[in-house]
Design a protein around this motif. Structure first.
Motif, PDB file in Angstrom:
ATOM      1  N   THR A   7      -2.112   4.580  10.161  1.00  0.00           N
ATOM      2  CA  THR A   7      -2.089   3.568   9.101  1.00  0.00           C
ATOM      3  C   THR A   7      -2.762   2.297   9.567  1.00  0.00           C
ATOM      4  O   THR A   7      -3.566   1.693   8.840  1.00  0.00           O
ATOM      5  CB  THR A   7      -0.629   3.277   8.689  1.00  0.00           C
ATOM      6  OG1 THR A   7      -0.065   4.450   8.113  1.00  0.00           O
ATOM      7  CG2 THR A   7      -0.564   2.131   7.686  1.00  0.00           C
ATOM      8  N   ALA A  38      -1.394   4.517   3.871  1.00  0.00           N
ATOM      9  CA  ALA A  38      -0.086   4.179   4.435  1.00  0.00           C
ATOM     10  C   ALA A  38       0.851   5.369   4.614  1.00  0.00           C
ATOM     11  O   ALA A  38       1.956   5.194   5.127  1.00  0.00           O
ATOM     12  CB  ALA A  38       0.590   3.122   3.557  1.00  0.00           C
ATOM     13  N   LEU A  51       0.659  -1.282  -3.259  1.00  0.00           N
ATOM     14  CA  LEU A  51       0.362  -1.754  -1.913  1.00  0.00           C
ATOM     15  C   LEU A  51      -0.792  -2.737  -2.038  1.00  0.00           C
ATOM     16  O   LEU A  51      -1.861  -2.382  -2.539  1.00  0.00           O
ATOM     17  CB  LEU A  51      -0.036  -0.584  -1.012  1.00  0.00           C
ATOM     18  CG  LEU A  51      -0.599  -0.945   0.373  1.00  0.00           C
ATOM     19  CD1 LEU A  51       0.412  -1.714   1.199  1.00  0.00           C
ATOM     20  CD2 LEU A  51      -1.067   0.319   1.101  1.00  0.00           C
ATOM     21  N   ILE A  53      -3.368  -5.354  -0.025  1.00  0.00           N
ATOM     22  CA  ILE A  53      -3.934  -5.584   1.303  1.00  0.00           C
ATOM     23  C   ILE A  53      -4.955  -6.701   1.217  1.00  0.00           C
ATOM     24  O   ILE A  53      -5.895  -6.648   0.408  1.00  0.00           O
ATOM     25  CB  ILE A  53      -4.612  -4.307   1.839  1.00  0.00           C
ATOM     26  CG1 ILE A  53      -3.587  -3.165   1.946  1.00  0.00           C
ATOM     27  CG2 ILE A  53      -5.265  -4.565   3.196  1.00  0.00           C
ATOM     28  CD1 ILE A  53      -4.213  -1.816   2.200  1.00  0.00           C
ATOM     29  N   TYR A  57      -2.679  -9.866   5.445  1.00  0.00           N
ATOM     30  CA  TYR A  57      -1.352  -9.325   5.126  1.00  0.00           C
ATOM     31  C   TYR A  57      -1.512  -8.011   4.377  1.00  0.00           C
ATOM     32  O   TYR A  57      -2.481  -7.802   3.634  1.00  0.00           O
ATOM     33  CB  TYR A  57      -0.597 -10.320   4.254  1.00  0.00           C
ATOM     34  CG  TYR A  57       0.874 -10.006   4.043  1.00  0.00           C
ATOM     35  CD1 TYR A  57       1.820 -10.343   5.020  1.00  0.00           C
ATOM     36  CD2 TYR A  57       1.324  -9.398   2.883  1.00  0.00           C
ATOM     37  CE1 TYR A  57       3.169 -10.082   4.836  1.00  0.00           C
ATOM     38  CE2 TYR A  57       2.672  -9.126   2.683  1.00  0.00           C
ATOM     39  CZ  TYR A  57       3.589  -9.475   3.673  1.00  0.00           C
ATOM     40  OH  TYR A  57       4.929  -9.210   3.481  1.00  0.00           O
ATOM     41  N   ALA A  58      -0.524  -7.134   4.579  1.00  0.00           N
ATOM     42  CA  ALA A  58      -0.427  -5.904   3.803  1.00  0.00           C
ATOM     43  C   ALA A  58       1.047  -5.644   3.532  1.00  0.00           C
ATOM     44  O   ALA A  58       1.867  -5.664   4.468  1.00  0.00           O
ATOM     45  CB  ALA A  58      -1.039  -4.719   4.543  1.00  0.00           C
ATOM     46  N   GLY A  59       1.384  -5.431   2.274  1.00  0.00           N
ATOM     47  CA  GLY A  59       2.779  -5.189   1.932  1.00  0.00           C
ATOM     48  C   GLY A  59       2.908  -4.514   0.581  1.00  0.00           C
ATOM     49  O   GLY A  59       1.955  -4.455  -0.203  1.00  0.00           O
ATOM     50  N   THR A  74       6.971   4.232   6.377  1.00  0.00           N
ATOM     51  CA  THR A  74       6.107   3.089   6.686  1.00  0.00           C
ATOM     52  C   THR A  74       6.911   1.962   7.308  1.00  0.00           C
ATOM     53  O   THR A  74       8.115   1.814   7.028  1.00  0.00           O
ATOM     54  CB  THR A  74       5.402   2.573   5.420  1.00  0.00           C
ATOM     55  OG1 THR A  74       4.540   1.477   5.761  1.00  0.00           O
ATOM     56  CG2 THR A  74       6.394   2.118   4.368  1.00  0.00           C
ATOM     57  N   LEU A  76       5.423  -1.126   7.016  1.00  0.00           N
ATOM     58  CA  LEU A  76       4.879  -2.279   6.310  1.00  0.00           C
ATOM     59  C   LEU A  76       5.991  -2.962   5.508  1.00  0.00           C
ATOM     60  O   LEU A  76       6.931  -2.308   5.056  1.00  0.00           O
ATOM     61  CB  LEU A  76       3.744  -1.854   5.376  1.00  0.00           C
ATOM     62  CG  LEU A  76       2.465  -1.344   6.046  1.00  0.00           C
ATOM     63  CD1 LEU A  76       1.488  -0.812   5.006  1.00  0.00           C
ATOM     64  CD2 LEU A  76       1.818  -2.438   6.879  1.00  0.00           C
TER      65      LEU A  76
END
Length: 368
Positions: A7, A38, A51, A53, A57-59, A74, A76
């Protein structure tokens, strides 16, 4: 469990593409894009799941109802919301965490995401400029690594076994649906699941997307089997043709034309070649033989996590193919009221040309 380092590597590669393409934010829904990036396969319903990105940041925007199940896949961060709250506040927090609160940002949207999810995101932003994933996520997915190659190869070896068993089981009175069930059972015995299956007897083969049914096999009948399984997350896809009994007049001639078209397309398939060139190589063979108006579809489609994905091998495609691309080569000739012949291989582009996944010969199968 998800391969978390994978990932990290895929998101890093995506961020490189984002920088190259001037993209500020990528948004994917509960789709194969999310699975690729992910390793997450959240339950998909009307509750918004995304998701997001950015470079920093990625969340996830994640319904609280699904968070525990998704967490095992994950590490995240989740921005969770409950049914009694709605997703707007959590989405605003996620956008702020991504640094995506400015005006006129460039946003890539998952083309397979629900429209209401996409509109909710766009409405939460200030005049975003949006496009789909062709030059970011989809481009990355089109180039398969060796682990993906092995998964696709393994699925095709299972497919070979099932298709051979299906042709061997042909007998008078058997139905298309019964052969489908046999193929499904062969897959299951080898640890795979049915992705799709079209068994076509006689004139049914002239319909490229025939739905198999109660038609019974009679002697001296053409048979077309187009089928694929899924194994370890990746599918197979292959079409083989043959005859139960004695081939009717013209069948072997048409079969030879289609086989020549497959060979021409495979010979043309090299890194740096446009997809339209491969389509033309196959189509010219069929047109020169006098069947141009009976080749009813593009020459191929990409294959990966999805059984149909970029790149598409079509006359109007200017996509330049690259090493690692995986796609089908499947020209066909369809003669209404008589039979159809389509021969399909899935190939991967290596430095020196196309490598075929299946190990089952394309020869006309003769049974009975």
């Amino acid at each position: 469990m998800t391969d978390f380092p994978l990932t990290v590597a895929r998101i890093a590669a995506l961020r490189d593409r984002m920088e190259q393409t001037g993209t500020d934010l990528v948004a994917v829904g509960p789709s194969s894009h999310m699975a690729y990036l992910a390793g997450v396969h959240p339950h998909g319903d009307e509750r918004p799941v995304m998701l997001l990105i950015s470079q920093s940041y990625a969340g996830f925007l994640m319904p609280a109802l699904n968070s525990a199940a998704a967490r095992k896949d994950t590490d995240l961060p989740f921005h969770c919301w409950r049914d009694d709250q709605g997703p707007d506040s959590a989405l605003a927090e996620l956008l702020e965490a991504c640094g995506a609160t400015g005006a006129n940002l460039s946003v890539v949207l998952d083309e397979t995401m629900r429209t209401d999810f996409s509109l909710r995101l766009l409405d939460a932003m200030d005049s975003p400029r949006r496009r789909f994933t062709e030059d970011t996520v989809a481009l990355l997915r089109a180039s398969k690594d060796e682990a993906e190659f092995k998964a696709i190869k393994d699925a095709h070896l299972v497919n070979d076994t099932a298709v051979k068993a299906a042709f061997a089981a042909l007998k008078e009175g058997v139905t298309e649906a019964e052969i489908v069930e046999l193929i499904k059972s062969e897959y299951a015995a080898l640890g795979a699941t049915l992705e799709f299956c079209s068994v076509c007897f006689g004139a049914s083969g002239a319909f490229p997307h025939h739905t198999s049914g109660a038609s019974k096999l009679e002697r001296d009948t053409a048979v077309l089997i187009d089928t694929g399984c899924r194994l370890n997350g990746y599918p197979s896809d292959m079409t083989r043709c043959g005859y139960f009994g004695k081939p009717e007049e013209g069948y072997e001639e048409v079969f030879a034309v289609v086989e020549c078209a497959v060979k021409a397309a495979i010979a043309a398939a090299k890194p740096g070649v446009r997809a339209s060139v491969i389509d033309k190589a196959a189509r010219d063979v069929i047109t020169d033989a006098g069947y141009g108006d009976r080749f009813l579809h593009r020459t191929g489609h990409g294959l990966g996590i999805d059984i149909h994905e970029p790149p598409y091998i079509a006359a109007n495609s200017d996509v330049v193919l690259a090493q690692g691309n995986v796609f089908s080569i499947e020209p066909g000739i369809y003669l209404d009221g008589k039979f159809g012949i389509r021969l399909e291989e899935i190939v991967i582009l290596r430095q020196d040309g196309a490598e075929i996944f299946s190990e089952m010969p394309r020869d006309m199968v003769r049974v009975g």
